[in-house]
Each structure stands twice: as C-alpha cells, then as structure tokens.
Write an enzyme that holds these catalytic residues in place. Structure first.
Site, PDB file in Angstrom:
ATOM      1  N   ASP A   8       0.871  -1.173   0.000  1.00  0.00           N
ATOM      2  CA  ASP A   8       0.000   0.000   0.000  1.00  0.00           C
ATOM      3  C   ASP A   8       0.915   1.232   0.000  1.00  0.00           C
ATOM      4  OD1 ASP A   8       0.903   0.352   2.597  1.00  0.00           O
ATOM      5  OD2 ASP A   8      -1.081   0.376   3.524  1.00  0.00           O
ATOM      6  N   CYS A  65       3.442  -2.826   3.943  1.00  0.00           N
ATOM      7  CA  CYS A  65       2.555  -1.721   4.299  1.00  0.00           C
ATOM      8  C   CYS A  65       3.279  -0.934   5.379  1.00  0.00           C
ATOM      9  CB  CYS A  65       1.158  -2.219   4.709  1.00  0.00           C
ATOM     10  SG  CYS A  65       1.081  -3.202   6.218  1.00  0.00           S
ATOM     11  N   THR A  67       3.240  -1.190   8.664  1.00  0.00           N
ATOM     12  CA  THR A  67       3.806  -2.096   9.676  1.00  0.00           C
ATOM     13  C   THR A  67       4.149  -3.479   9.137  1.00  0.00           C
ATOM     14  OG1 THR A  67       1.590  -2.852  10.203  1.00  0.00           O
ATOM     15  CG2 THR A  67       2.468  -1.017  11.528  1.00  0.00           C
ATOM     16  N   HIS A  98      11.570 -23.093   9.120  1.00  0.00           N
ATOM     17  CA  HIS A  98      10.519 -23.861   9.794  1.00  0.00           C
ATOM     18  C   HIS A  98       9.130 -23.706   9.181  1.00  0.00           C
ATOM     19  CE1 HIS A  98      12.775 -24.534  13.862  1.00  0.00           C
ATOM     20  NE2 HIS A  98      13.437 -24.982  12.817  1.00  0.00           N
ATOM     21  N   HIS A 133       8.902 -30.260  10.046  1.00  0.00           N
ATOM     22  CA  HIS A 133       8.328 -28.957   9.677  1.00  0.00           C
ATOM     23  C   HIS A 133       7.435 -29.075   8.444  1.00  0.00           C
ATOM     24  CE1 HIS A 133      10.726 -27.238  12.757  1.00  0.00           C
ATOM     25  NE2 HIS A 133      11.812 -27.779  12.246  1.00  0.00           N
TER      26      HIS A 133
HETATM   27  C1  RB5 Z   1      -1.933   2.823   6.375  1.00  0.00           C
HETATM   28  O1  RB5 Z   1      -1.972   4.052   6.975  1.00  0.00           O
HETATM   29  C2  RB5 Z   1      -1.537   1.741   7.377  1.00  0.00           C
HETATM   30  O2  RB5 Z   1      -2.626   1.455   8.203  1.00  0.00           O
HETATM   31  C3  RB5 Z   1      -1.082   0.509   6.662  1.00  0.00           C
HETATM   32  O3  RB5 Z   1       0.011   0.800   5.856  1.00  0.00           O
HETATM   33  C4  RB5 Z   1      -0.627  -0.658   7.514  1.00  0.00           C
HETATM   34  O4  RB5 Z   1       0.334  -0.284   8.439  1.00  0.00           O
HETATM   35  C5  RB5 Z   1      -1.694  -1.473   8.105  1.00  0.00           C
HETATM   36  O5  RB5 Z   1      -1.441  -2.505   8.761  1.00  0.00           O
END
Ligand code: RB5
Length: 143
Positions: A8, A65, A67, A98, A133
């Site tokens: 994203d 994304c 995180t 694994h 595994h």
């Molecule tokens: C977008 O702002 C953010 O929510 C997305 O990139 C991500 O971190 C979601 O898990």
C-alpha cells in the site's frame, strides 16, 4: 525465480527499493502495485500477492505496508499462503527454515531500508528444513 511484490502507500517506498534490489540480484519481479504514495487499501494488495503466488504466477511474494501487519493478514486469507511479518534477522531465517513462508511482510514505517533488504536476502537464501516442519506446513495448508 519470480517474486511478486505488493504494497500500500505506507510500504510503497520500501517496495520500490526491494524491486531494485531483487532486479540487481537477478530475480524476476512481478509488481502488483501500488504505484504511488496515494492512499490505497492494503487488503486488496495483500490478496493480489497471495493469489499470484498460489496461482503460480510467482514463486514467492513480498508485501509491504506501514507495519507489514495489515497486508500480511490479507495475504494469509488466501488458502495456502504462509505470510510472515519479519522484523529481524532471526525471524527472516526461521520463517523459511521452519514455516517455509511463501510470503514475507515488511513494514515501511518500521524498518530502515538497508536492514529490510538484508532481511529479504536472508529469507531468500535460507533453505526450508522439511522433515517435521513439512508435516506442520501440511497442517497449515489444510486449514
Ligand atoms: C496505512 O496508513 C496503514 O494502516 C497501513 O500501511 C498498515 O500499516 C496497516 O497494517
């Protein structure tokens, strides 16, 4: 080997860096977007990457994304996908050894770019151990 990439807006810059890095390393890349920092919905991109791997359009995938979490959840909704959020070298190694993770998820707002590229290399260069595994991976695949 062909690697599908998807992100994203929060992972866009990291995806672009990974694309350049993989191309330098001789991998073929399937870029499923997004293609700018304009806000988009990560579920669609995680799903697209999962489907590309399961359909055989790509051998493995990397999703990014902010995180790594949201897009990994989306990828894991595709049956047969084992997408792992990776934040350190041990996780990058073990999720191949694994879990035979067929996708890794990285956070563009969590990781320094150079460190993220190192994690990509560790995951790609590590072998799955198989044995017990494989049995566990089979159990995951049947869910
Ligand atoms: C977008 O702002 C953010 O929510 C997305 O990139 C991500 O971190 C979601 O898990």
């Amino acid at each position: 080997m062909k690697i599908a990439l998807a992100s994203d807006h929060g992972g866009f810059a990291l995806k672009e860096a990974i694309k350049a890095h993989l191309t330098d390393r001789g991998y073929e890349v399937l870029d499923l977007g997004t293609h700018s920092e304009e806000s988009v919905d990560y579920p669609k991109y995680g799903q697209a990457c999962g489907e590309a791997v399961i359909s055989g359009q790509a051998d493995r995938g990397i999703v990014c994304c902010g995180t790594g979490i949201g897009i990994s959840i989306a990828a894991n909704k595709v049956k047969g996908i084992r997408a792992a959020v990776v934040t350190n070298e041990f996780m990058a190694e073990m999720t191949k050894r694994h879990n035979d993770a067929n996708i890794i998820a990285l956070g563009g707002r969590v990781l320094e770019t150079e460190y993220a590229l190192k994690l990509v290399d560790i995951w790609l260069d590590t072998e799955f151990e198989g044995g017990r595994h494989q049995r566990r991976v089979n159990m995951l695949n049947e869910m």
